[in-house]
Design an enzyme around this catalytic site. Structure first.
Site, mmCIF file in Angstrom:
data_model
loop_
_atom_site.group_PDB
_atom_site.id
_atom_site.type_symbol
_atom_site.label_atom_id
_atom_site.label_comp_id
_atom_site.label_asym_id
_atom_site.label_seq_id
_atom_site.Cartn_x
_atom_site.Cartn_y
_atom_site.Cartn_z
ATOM 1 N N ASP A 178 0.829 -1.210 0.000
ATOM 2 C CA ASP A 178 0.000 0.000 0.000
ATOM 3 C C ASP A 178 0.866 1.264 0.000
ATOM 4 O O ASP A 178 1.990 1.254 0.481
ATOM 5 C CB ASP A 178 -0.931 -0.024 1.224
ATOM 6 C CG ASP A 178 -2.114 0.914 1.063
ATOM 7 O OD1 ASP A 178 -2.357 1.387 -0.077
ATOM 8 O OD2 ASP A 178 -2.793 1.188 2.065
ATOM 9 N N GLY A 179 0.300 2.342 -0.525
ATOM 10 C CA GLY A 179 0.957 3.649 -0.458
ATOM 11 C C GLY A 179 1.609 4.103 -1.756
ATOM 12 O O GLY A 179 2.352 5.093 -1.753
ATOM 13 N N TRP A 215 3.104 7.844 -2.324
ATOM 14 C CA TRP A 215 4.525 7.951 -2.684
ATOM 15 C C TRP A 215 4.668 8.910 -3.862
ATOM 16 O O TRP A 215 5.520 9.788 -3.881
ATOM 17 C CB TRP A 215 5.075 6.574 -3.053
ATOM 18 C CG TRP A 215 6.526 6.549 -3.432
ATOM 19 C CD1 TRP A 215 7.584 6.334 -2.609
ATOM 20 C CD2 TRP A 215 7.071 6.743 -4.756
ATOM 21 N NE1 TRP A 215 8.769 6.374 -3.328
ATOM 22 C CE2 TRP A 215 8.473 6.625 -4.645
ATOM 23 C CE3 TRP A 215 6.512 6.992 -6.013
ATOM 24 C CZ2 TRP A 215 9.328 6.751 -5.738
ATOM 25 C CZ3 TRP A 215 7.359 7.127 -7.098
ATOM 26 C CH2 TRP A 215 8.751 7.007 -6.957
ATOM 27 N N HIS A 264 2.697 3.312 -8.824
ATOM 28 C CA HIS A 264 2.511 1.891 -9.164
ATOM 29 C C HIS A 264 3.732 1.386 -9.934
ATOM 30 O O HIS A 264 4.221 0.287 -9.696
ATOM 31 C CB HIS A 264 1.244 1.690 -9.998
ATOM 32 C CG HIS A 264 -0.011 2.096 -9.284
ATOM 33 N ND1 HIS A 264 -0.242 1.792 -7.960
ATOM 34 C CD2 HIS A 264 -1.112 2.783 -9.706
ATOM 35 C CE1 HIS A 264 -1.425 2.272 -7.605
ATOM 36 N NE2 HIS A 264 -1.966 2.880 -8.634
ATOM 37 N N LEU A 302 10.316 -21.153 -4.035
ATOM 38 C CA LEU A 302 9.296 -20.251 -3.489
ATOM 39 C C LEU A 302 7.982 -20.337 -4.272
ATOM 40 O O LEU A 302 7.988 -20.346 -5.502
ATOM 41 C CB LEU A 302 9.820 -18.803 -3.567
ATOM 42 C CG LEU A 302 8.818 -17.706 -3.203
ATOM 43 C CD1 LEU A 302 8.583 -17.672 -1.692
ATOM 44 C CD2 LEU A 302 9.307 -16.331 -3.679
ATOM 45 N N ARG A 362 -5.134 -1.581 9.059
ATOM 46 C CA ARG A 362 -6.335 -2.370 8.725
ATOM 47 C C ARG A 362 -5.940 -3.455 7.733
ATOM 48 O O ARG A 362 -4.877 -3.392 7.127
ATOM 49 C CB ARG A 362 -7.433 -1.476 8.147
ATOM 50 C CG ARG A 362 -7.001 -0.649 6.955
ATOM 51 C CD ARG A 362 -8.180 0.150 6.383
ATOM 52 N NE ARG A 362 -7.732 1.072 5.352
ATOM 53 C CZ ARG A 362 -7.499 2.361 5.553
ATOM 54 N NH1 ARG A 362 -7.675 2.900 6.749
ATOM 55 N NH2 ARG A 362 -7.095 3.143 4.560
ATOM 56 N N GLU A 420 1.027 -13.115 12.540
ATOM 57 C CA GLU A 420 1.688 -11.993 13.204
ATOM 58 C C GLU A 420 1.670 -10.815 12.230
ATOM 59 O O GLU A 420 1.946 -10.986 11.043
ATOM 60 C CB GLU A 420 3.136 -12.358 13.555
ATOM 61 C CG GLU A 420 3.243 -13.452 14.587
ATOM 62 C CD GLU A 420 2.643 -13.066 15.942
ATOM 63 O OE1 GLU A 420 2.714 -11.876 16.315
ATOM 64 O OE2 GLU A 420 2.086 -13.953 16.608
HETATM 65 C C1 IPE Z 1 -5.430 -2.672 -0.140
HETATM 66 O O1 IPE Z 1 -5.080 -1.354 -0.388
HETATM 67 C C2 IPE Z 1 -5.514 -3.439 -1.433
HETATM 68 C C3 IPE Z 1 -4.249 -3.718 -2.076
HETATM 69 C C4 IPE Z 1 -3.065 -3.479 -1.593
HETATM 70 C C5 IPE Z 1 -4.332 -4.343 -3.364
HETATM 71 P P1 IPE Z 1 -6.184 -0.215 -0.570
HETATM 72 O O2 IPE Z 1 -5.458 1.063 -0.788
HETATM 73 O O3 IPE Z 1 -7.152 -0.614 -1.596
HETATM 74 O O4 IPE Z 1 -6.918 -0.247 0.846
HETATM 75 P P2 IPE Z 1 -7.725 0.871 1.625
HETATM 76 O O5 IPE Z 1 -8.743 1.433 0.680
HETATM 77 O O6 IPE Z 1 -6.752 1.908 2.073
HETATM 78 O O7 IPE Z 1 -8.326 0.157 2.790
HETATM 79 C C1 IPE Z 2 -1.365 0.242 -3.422
HETATM 80 O O1 IPE Z 2 -1.202 1.623 -3.447
HETATM 81 C C2 IPE Z 2 -1.695 -0.344 -4.774
HETATM 82 C C3 IPE Z 2 -3.088 -0.808 -4.902
HETATM 83 C C4 IPE Z 2 -3.994 -0.792 -3.974
HETATM 84 C C5 IPE Z 2 -3.502 -1.301 -6.209
HETATM 85 P P1 IPE Z 2 -2.427 2.642 -3.494
HETATM 86 O O2 IPE Z 2 -2.774 2.898 -4.910
HETATM 87 O O3 IPE Z 2 -3.540 2.162 -2.644
HETATM 88 O O4 IPE Z 2 -1.763 3.935 -2.864
HETATM 89 P P2 IPE Z 2 -2.399 4.925 -1.786
HETATM 90 O O5 IPE Z 2 -2.862 4.083 -0.643
HETATM 91 O O6 IPE Z 2 -3.525 5.627 -2.469
HETATM 92 O O7 IPE Z 2 -1.287 5.829 -1.411
HETATM 93 MG MG MG Z 3 -4.034 2.404 -0.700
#
Ligand code: IPE
Ligand code: IPE
Ligand code: MG
Length: 259
Positions: A35-36, A40, A52, A146, A209, A222
């Site tokens: 995530d993020g 970023w 991405h 793996l 979450r 964990e």
């Molecule tokens: C969780 O990230 C799904 C994936 C990493 C593919 P999201 O960015 O979709 O989750 P929320 O919306 O912050 O809960």
């Molecule tokens: C995770 O990064 C990739 C996917 C959920 C597909 P996000 O696209 O959710 O990035 P943020 O959370 O908006 O920063």
């Molecule tokens: Mg996200």
């Protein structure tokens, strides 16, 4: 000269972490909520999709890092059933990146004996994506190292719904004895029927979450959360997470061995 010195110091530190990890049992299955990416990119004034794109390097790092360590299973959450709410242009870039990743990395996966598969509702993915996933699965079917699993168009609730559907469908042929419905029975109908539950769940970007990921399988995993955005995650972060995991005491509802 300076650059070389810095590289050596970093390598030295990585080796130290590796030596430490080798002293204790590894998690058998590591699952990651990547995530993020968007944040970023935003912090660099770039469009979300650049996050991405940058995240692919981190994928490569953790896949290779896990294989080198000798971890048995690595699951990466790449796209949730809820992620269809995003703009079509972003979804299309994500799918293209996945296809390009497979094209580029398939020879390396084979060379490193990595077995690729995907979980989720494959039927809703574009045919070109399904084809690529199948190609990677087939070409790595003989690999015994793996197990690298991508969760795509995946959600934990959808997986449970699909499991119940599978059970009801087979019950039409052979009636199910109510006493045979156990946890093991339900587990056999999940996408992960042949995969052990994650021992360690990692989530990046400081979100506390699980966002509908592996609801059943994470019962006793964990959890390790880092503030780093996914594109900043690398092998060292993976090693650090594993070291923290190795210090945890897993009690599964029982009592501490120290008591
Ligand atoms: C969780 O990230 C799904 C994936 C990493 C593919 P999201 O960015 O979709 O989750 P929320 O919306 O912050 O809960
Ligand atoms: C995770 O990064 C990739 C996917 C959920 C597909 P996000 O696209 O959710 O990035 P943020 O959370 O908006 O920063
Ligand atoms: Mg996200």
């Amino acid at each position: 000269m300076m650059k070389n010195t810095i590289k050596k110091v970093t390598e030295g530190h990585l080796q130290e972490l590796l030596d430490q990890i080798k002293q204790k049992p590894l998690p058998r299955h590591v699952a990651i909520i990547m995530d993020g990416n968007g944040r970023w990119a935003r912090s660099r004034n770039l469009p979300r999709v650049e996050g991405h794109r940058a995240g692919i390097t981190s994928v490569r790092e953790v896949v290779e890092g896990s294989a080198e360590l000798g971890i048995d299973y690595l699951t990466l959450f790449a796209f949730s059933t809820e992620n269809w709410k995003r703009p079509e242009s972003e979804i299309s870039v994500l799918m293209s990146l996945l296809k390009r990743y497979i094209d580029k990395e398939l020879p390396t996966l084979i060379e490193k004996n990595i077995n690729f598969s995907a979980i989720g509702r494959m039927e809703n993915l574009h045919e070109s994506v399904r084809k690529k996933l199948n190609q990677a699965k087939e070409k790595t079917a003989h690999c015994t190292g793996l197990h690298f699993i991508v969760a795509l168009n995946y959600s934990g609730r959808a997986e449970l719904v699909d499991a119940v559907k599978k059970i009801l469908l087979s019950a039409k042929q052979i009636p199910v004895d109510i006493d045979s419905v156990t946890e093991g029975f339900l587990q056999q109908h999940l996408y992960t029927s042949s995969i052990p539950d994650p021992d360690l769940l990692i989530r990046t970007s400081g979100e506390y979450r699980i966002s509908n990921f592996m609801l059943w399988q994470l019962a006793y995993s964990e959890i390790w959360i880092t503030e780093l955005f996914w594109p900043d995650f690398n092998k060292r972060c993976l090693y650090e997470a594993i070291l923290v995991y190795q210090k945890r005491e897993r009690r599964y509802g029982g009592l501490s061995e120290k008591i």
